[in-house]
Each structure stands twice: as C-alpha cells, then as structure tokens.
Design an enzyme around this catalytic site. Structure first.
Site, mmCIF file in Angstrom:
data_model
loop_
_atom_site.group_PDB
_atom_site.id
_atom_site.type_symbol
_atom_site.label_atom_id
_atom_site.label_comp_id
_atom_site.label_asym_id
_atom_site.label_seq_id
_atom_site.Cartn_x
_atom_site.Cartn_y
_atom_site.Cartn_z
ATOM 1 N N HIS A 87 -98.720 33.455 79.319
ATOM 2 C CA HIS A 87 -97.770 34.447 79.320
ATOM 3 C C HIS A 87 -96.632 33.685 79.602
ATOM 4 O O HIS A 87 -96.210 33.086 80.711
ATOM 5 C CB HIS A 87 -98.138 35.402 80.327
ATOM 6 C CG HIS A 87 -97.425 36.637 80.402
ATOM 7 N ND1 HIS A 87 -97.856 37.807 80.716
ATOM 8 C CD2 HIS A 87 -96.039 36.967 80.616
ATOM 9 C CE1 HIS A 87 -96.576 38.755 80.900
ATOM 10 N NE2 HIS A 87 -95.686 38.072 80.857
ATOM 11 N N LEU A 88 -95.777 33.771 78.653
ATOM 12 C CA LEU A 88 -94.367 33.177 78.707
ATOM 13 C C LEU A 88 -93.682 33.257 80.102
ATOM 14 O O LEU A 88 -93.720 34.368 80.764
ATOM 15 C CB LEU A 88 -93.345 33.709 77.815
ATOM 16 C CG LEU A 88 -91.871 32.847 77.581
ATOM 17 C CD1 LEU A 88 -91.599 32.365 76.409
ATOM 18 C CD2 LEU A 88 -90.692 33.603 78.214
ATOM 19 N N HIS A 89 -93.067 32.311 80.678
ATOM 20 C CA HIS A 89 -92.516 32.277 82.115
ATOM 21 C C HIS A 89 -91.436 31.132 82.124
ATOM 22 O O HIS A 89 -91.667 29.844 81.576
ATOM 23 C CB HIS A 89 -93.486 32.338 83.117
ATOM 24 C CG HIS A 89 -94.469 31.140 83.130
ATOM 25 N ND1 HIS A 89 -95.422 30.972 82.109
ATOM 26 C CD2 HIS A 89 -94.532 30.071 83.920
ATOM 27 C CE1 HIS A 89 -96.206 29.954 82.614
ATOM 28 N NE2 HIS A 89 -95.648 29.126 83.373
ATOM 29 N N LEU A 90 -90.501 31.569 82.804
ATOM 30 C CA LEU A 90 -89.348 30.346 83.052
ATOM 31 C C LEU A 90 -89.565 29.718 84.499
ATOM 32 O O LEU A 90 -89.360 30.807 85.311
ATOM 33 C CB LEU A 90 -88.002 30.892 82.705
ATOM 34 C CG LEU A 90 -86.775 30.114 82.878
ATOM 35 C CD1 LEU A 90 -86.975 29.087 81.417
ATOM 36 C CD2 LEU A 90 -85.598 30.763 82.540
#
Length: 149
Positions: free
Chosen positions: A103-106
């Site tokens: 799950h995209l995360h920065l």
C-alpha cells in the site's frame, strides 16, 4: 483504487480504525502514522486513504498531496524537539525497490550523525551517451503517459 478496502492490508486496517496507530496528522486524503519499524525516533509514514499498491496505481492529485504532507512532516520533525539534524524522504515502489507493505506510503524520518542508517550502492559515473539514451527512454515514457492535465 478503493478507499481503505483491501483485505489483509495492514495500512487499510489502520485507516479503518481496526488496527492501532499513533497518528500525528490526518486529513481527508492521507493519514500520517508513526512506524513501529522506525529507522530513528520520529520515523513517519504518510499513507493515502485510497488503497494503491504503488505509484502506477495512484492518481497524480493524491500523489501530490502525499508528497506535500511529507514535506510538511519533514519541516515539523525539525521543529519537534526530536533529534533531527537532517531528514530523509523515501518511497519504495515495488519489491525490487524494497517495498514491503504493498500500500503506497512515503517514509519521512529524522537523521542525525551516527544514526546507523545507510544507503549502499555501487555509485558510478555514467557515460554521456548512456545518459542521453536514458533521457530519450524517459521522454518516451512521458509521451506514453500523455499530458498531465
């Protein structure tokens, strides 16, 4: 893209309120959490509320907001009182890029001398002809994406 509905996704569970999280910031598009796998104290993750595995799955408006909040969080870390002599902002897109939660995360985390974090690589100087060829490949990729508007 679906709003925090991916079964088995730990970040979707956090977004639904089904898993614990320490949350310094949230709005209608992102949630920022303290990561339990911290590089340094203060290590934050900026997570979009829509489930997107990687950059290819996330619309540019949401992506822009993720990066905007990441920038703000980096500035906040410098004013937080936590040890922070620098800041890294890092996004891993895909298994080859060391993405572990899909799950995209920065990542936004404070840095300080001798904190133990290292980025190791075989840094080399590329020939201008190779750089020009790579630039052409990227221009081709941009053309395939079409206009950003």
């Amino acid at each position: 893209m679906r709003e925090h509905e991916e079964p088995g996704c730990v970040f979707c569970a956090i977004l639904r309120g089904e898993a614990e999280a320490s949350i310094p910031y949230a709005d209608d598009r992102v949630m920022v959490i303290m990561t339990i796998g911290a590089v340094t104290p203060g290590h934050l993750l900026v997570i979009p509320r829509v489930h997107a595995v990687g950059l290819e799955d996330l619309d540019e408006e949401t992506s822009t907001h993720v990066w905007r909040i990441g920038h703000r969080m980096g500035r906040a870390l410098r004013r937080s009182g936590l040890r922070c002599e620098g800041v890294n902002i890092f996004l891993a897109d895909g298994k080859a890029a060391f993405q572990e939660v899909f799950h995209l995360h920065l990542h936004v985390f404070p840095r300080f001398k001798e904190d133990g974090f290292r980025i190791e690589a075989d840094w080399g100087t590329r020939d201008r002809g190779l750089l020009d060829r790579d630039a052409e490949a990227v221009r081709s990729g941009l053309a395939a994406l079409g206009s950003p508007d």
